[in-house]
Design an enzyme around this catalytic site. Structure first.
Site: not given
Ligand SMILES: CC(C)(COP(=O)([O-])OP(=O)([O-])OC[C@H]1O[C@@H](n2cnc3c(N)ncnc32)[C@H](O)[C@@H]1OP(=O)([O-])[O-])[C@@H](O)C(=O)NCCC(=O)NCCSC(=O)C[C@@](C)(O)CC(=O)[O-]
Length: 726
Positions: A18-19, A215, A217, A248, A257
């Protein structure tokens, strides 16, 4: 000794699909995504954010979100499939595709909120509320709703984000009904002290169990340091993306990430189990690279290679929770199969130090059972330590006696006379340790049958349960080891009673639990009825069984093969039920006023109910029954339960290693969420402190604690009396 995968102490959620992909320049083909996901699942990742349910025009990389999510659910039943959705529409699509948890992003920064979801922050909180209300209406089977606070540690558009804003947002999201609230460092600006403060403040605001994943980064190289700070604060869920992909697209400056492989390396090297096979995870980078050749992959461990000093974590699963109310009670368990192990598991879950003594060299035979017994060992042996010792050799027996001398409880479930033959019967051990509580779990309590061996099936047959379960003339055992487990439970109750007595008398004693007598507890209601009516009751498997309620049956819903059980067991329920489903004529019939009359009229009532239900989709039927307060249930199979939102959200499933099931030919999963004890204590649900032990995993430490010298332990190991403890 069998090679055992590491046991999870933290759960790492892979967010690469996803990310990781949403910032990629190329669009990865669905088949390539699925191959990559399969490679990561094979490495032991048990949780993955597999897609984002956003308009394809905004993010073409996610145009196949539904297809990928559906395929993941079908191909990887043990994998928890998580999806991101910015709004209710996305959440509905995610749920329809089978997502088990849905993350709704809510920006702490007003500017990022408008850029990311095109809504003000408060509007997005309201959207979360709408998603929660919609999800609640789904009733059973609903996905878990997570709110992810992005830009929680600062934003490239807004700059600093005040901590009080993040805390207030977390409270608002909890009040809106989000099951968990996660914290995201979208830009990678967090530092360990900032992270610690925010974790503490948010946890204090919304309660410890509602704080979700971190979460992180890695823009500034601080992600691993931040992960360690989170770990030390008790956080047990972390996101990562293989190859450090991600960022993002709506937050300028956002880069990848934290690389999952670097995170796994650090945690394992620090002694924290992740359940992930690091070399296999690193190998999964090649599958990713093949599907997305244009994207550069980050990650230090992959670049440098695994150092020769690296050892995956071993030892107990770290647990922030205290050991439990039985902490300080030492139990020595001589057991196999189900009855003895389930008794010990209850005591272990409640905090006792349970040492399972297994025969060498390969340990309890139960580990190698197959078929219906394949799951026995991992299911009933968590939270225990293992000592693998040959009791038939004098030195082994002597070592075990030293252990028993300092124990509070001995528990066994071998054939009658077997423990006495080994010199470990109650009479011998109570002489050694008069304070000992000794629990024998047997087929029968003392009496004419006491010399017999027994199994659950034996006592279900002779105890009437098989008669009561099957169709007439076809005795059928219940579909689980009901007497073994309950017999173990009654053994645990007897042990607790004897420990209580010991407080007053200073002496232990012998307690016993019998499979047959356990089964009689289940039969009592039918025996009472047989006495009242003067004849045997008809079994539950008899379609003609007289049911005491108008509706107490399984019905077909509108979709083919979907069924729902419904029970209408009170007069008030009956009236509400008729009103809600257009059966007003039945409700108003003066001949159907009492439960007795309604029960008699079942042949007239049931076809009407079946006709109404056959026109309703299952989800709608269940939602309406739930709103009415009428008992209902979907018909679940074992694998459905891994995704049950109630079990998932309430601590009802513990991440247990399955490696003890050595009889498995092609294991599909290294671990699974298995049911916790069905009780909530003042301190919460009893949890997982230790994975089911490897054969003899704790032999040396247990014998050391029992006072054996190092050279005695070495001699026992060298002569093969002590196994698996080197
Ligand atoms: C289950 C049966 C019938 C099996 O009966 P069995 O196969 O005769 O096994 P056992 O209990 O006699 O086995 C113990 C042997 O292991 C030895 N042993 C043990 N530990 C050590 C050690 N450390 N070092 C050396 N030796 C050790 C022990 O000394 C003994 O040796 P043997 O006397 O045979 O020479 C019997 O044990 C029994 O009746 N137990 C009491 C009731 C009970 O627990 N029943 C089983 C409940 S669980 C179950 O049956 C599952 C099932 C099938 O019901 C599931 C279902 O239907 O759903």
């Amino acid at each position: 000794m069998a090679e055992v995968p590491a046991a999870p102490g933290v759960v790492i959620r892979e967010v690469g699909p996803r990310d990781g992909l949403q910032n990629a320049k190329a669009v990865m083909a669905s088949a390539d995504k699925l191959a990559w996901i399969a490679a990561m699942a094979a490495a032991g990742l048990a949780e993955m954010e597999v897609a984002s349910f956003v308009p394809p025009s905004a993010m073409p990389q996610m145009a196949d979100a539904a297809e990928v999510t559906r395929a993941v659910r079908a191909r990887h039943p043990g994998l928890r499939a998580v999806a991101l959705a910015p709004n209710l529409r996305g959440a509905m699509n995610a749920a329809a595709a089978g997502a088990q948890a849905i993350v709704i992003p809510v920006s702490a920064s007003e500017a990022h909120s408008r850029a990311n979801v095109r809504r003000a922050r408060d509007e997005q909180v309201a959207e979360v509320r709408r998603v929660v209300e919609w999800a609640r209406d789904l009733g059973a089977g609903r996905p878990v709703i997570e709110a992810g606070i992005s830009t929680a540690f600062g934003c490239s558009l807004q700059g600093a984000v005040p901590e009080r804003d993040v805390v207030a947002l977390a409270r608002a999201l909890a009040e809106a009904g989000a099951d968990v609230v996660a914290l995201a460092d979208t830009l990678g600006y967090a530092t360990p002290s900032h992270l610690r403060r925010l974790v503490r403040a948010v946890r204090a605001e919304i309660g410890p169990d509602r704080l979700g994943n971190l979460h992180l980064h890695d823009t500034l190289g601080t992600a691993l340091a931040n992960a360690m700070a989170g770990l030390e604060e008790g956080v047990r869920g972390f996101d990562g993306a293989l190859g450090g992909l991600g960022g993002c697209p709506f937050a300028p400056g956002s880069v990848g990430n934290v690389a999952t492989e670097d995170l796994v390396h650090l945690l394992e090297a620090e002694g924290v189990r992740t359940g992930i096979d690091l070399p296999r995870l690193i190998a999964a980078r090649e599958v990713l690279r093949a599907g997305l050749p244009s994207e550069p992959l980050q990650g230090r461990v992959a670049a440098a290679g695994l150092p020769p000093t690296f050892r995956p974590a071993a030892g107990p699963v770290p647990d922030a929770k205290p050991a439990g109310p039985l902490a300080g009670i030492r139990v020595v368990e001589f057991s196999h199969m189900v009855m003895g192990p389930s008794c010990g598991m209850i005591l272990a879950d409640l905090g006792a130090d349970v040492i399972k003594v297994e025969p060498g060299p390969r340990g309890d035979n139960t580990r190698r059972l197959t078929g219906a017994a394949l799951g026995f060992f991992p299911t009933f042996n968590r939270n225990k330590r293992s000592l693998c010792l040959d009791l038939k050799r004098p030195e082994g027996a002597a070592a075990a006696r030293r252990l028993v001398a300092g124990a509070d409880v001995v528990l066994e479930n071998f054939r009658p006379g077997a423990m006495e033959a080994l010199g470990f019967g109650y009479a011998a051990l109570s002489r050694l340790n008069p304070r000992l509580v000794y629990c024998s779990c047997k087929g029968f309590l003392p009496g004419p049958y006491e010399h017999r061996t027994a199994l659950d099936e034996v006592v279900q047959m002779m105890g009437g349960l098989a008669y009561m379960t099957g169709p007439p003339g076809r005795p059928l055992r219940a579909g689980s080891s009901v007497n073994d487990i309950m017999g173990g439970m009654f053994g645990a109750i007897a042990i607790l009673a004897a420990l209580r007595e010991r407080e007053a008398t200073g002496r232990g004693g012998l307690v016993q639990s019998g499979l047959f007598e356990t089964n009689m507890v289940l039969m009592a209601q039918h025996m009472a009825r047989a006495a009242i009516e003067g004849e045997d009751p008809e079994p539950f498997g008899d379609p003609a069984m007289r049911k005491p309620w108008p509706v107490y049956d399984v019905f077909a819903a509108a979709e083919p093969d979907e069924q729902v059980f419904v029970g209408v067991v009170g007069e008030g329920q009956w009236r509400a039920f008729c009103g809600a489903f257009g059966l007003d004529d039945l409700r108003d019939d003066p001949g159907l006023a009492t439960m007795g009359q309604l029960a008699e009229a079942r042949p007239r009532i049931l076809p009407r109910v079946a006709q109404v239900f056959a026109g309703l989709p299952k989800a709608e039927l269940m939602a309406r029954l739930e709103a009415l307060g009428v008992p209902f249930a979907p018909i679940a199979k074992p694998s459905d339960l891994f995704a049950d939102p109630h079990l998932l959200a309430s601590g009802g499933l513990l991440p247990v290693d399955l490696a003890g099931a050595e009889g498995a030919r092609e294991p599909r999963a290294a671990s699974a969420g298995l049911p916790a004890l069905p009780v909530a204590l003042a301190s919460g649900r009893p949890g997982l402190r230790r994975q089911p032990p490897r054969v003899g995993e704790h032999g040396a430490e247990v014998l050391r604690e029992a006072g054996l010298a190092e050279d005695e332990i070495r001699r026992l190991a060298e002569t093969g009396i002590l196994a698996g403890a080197a």
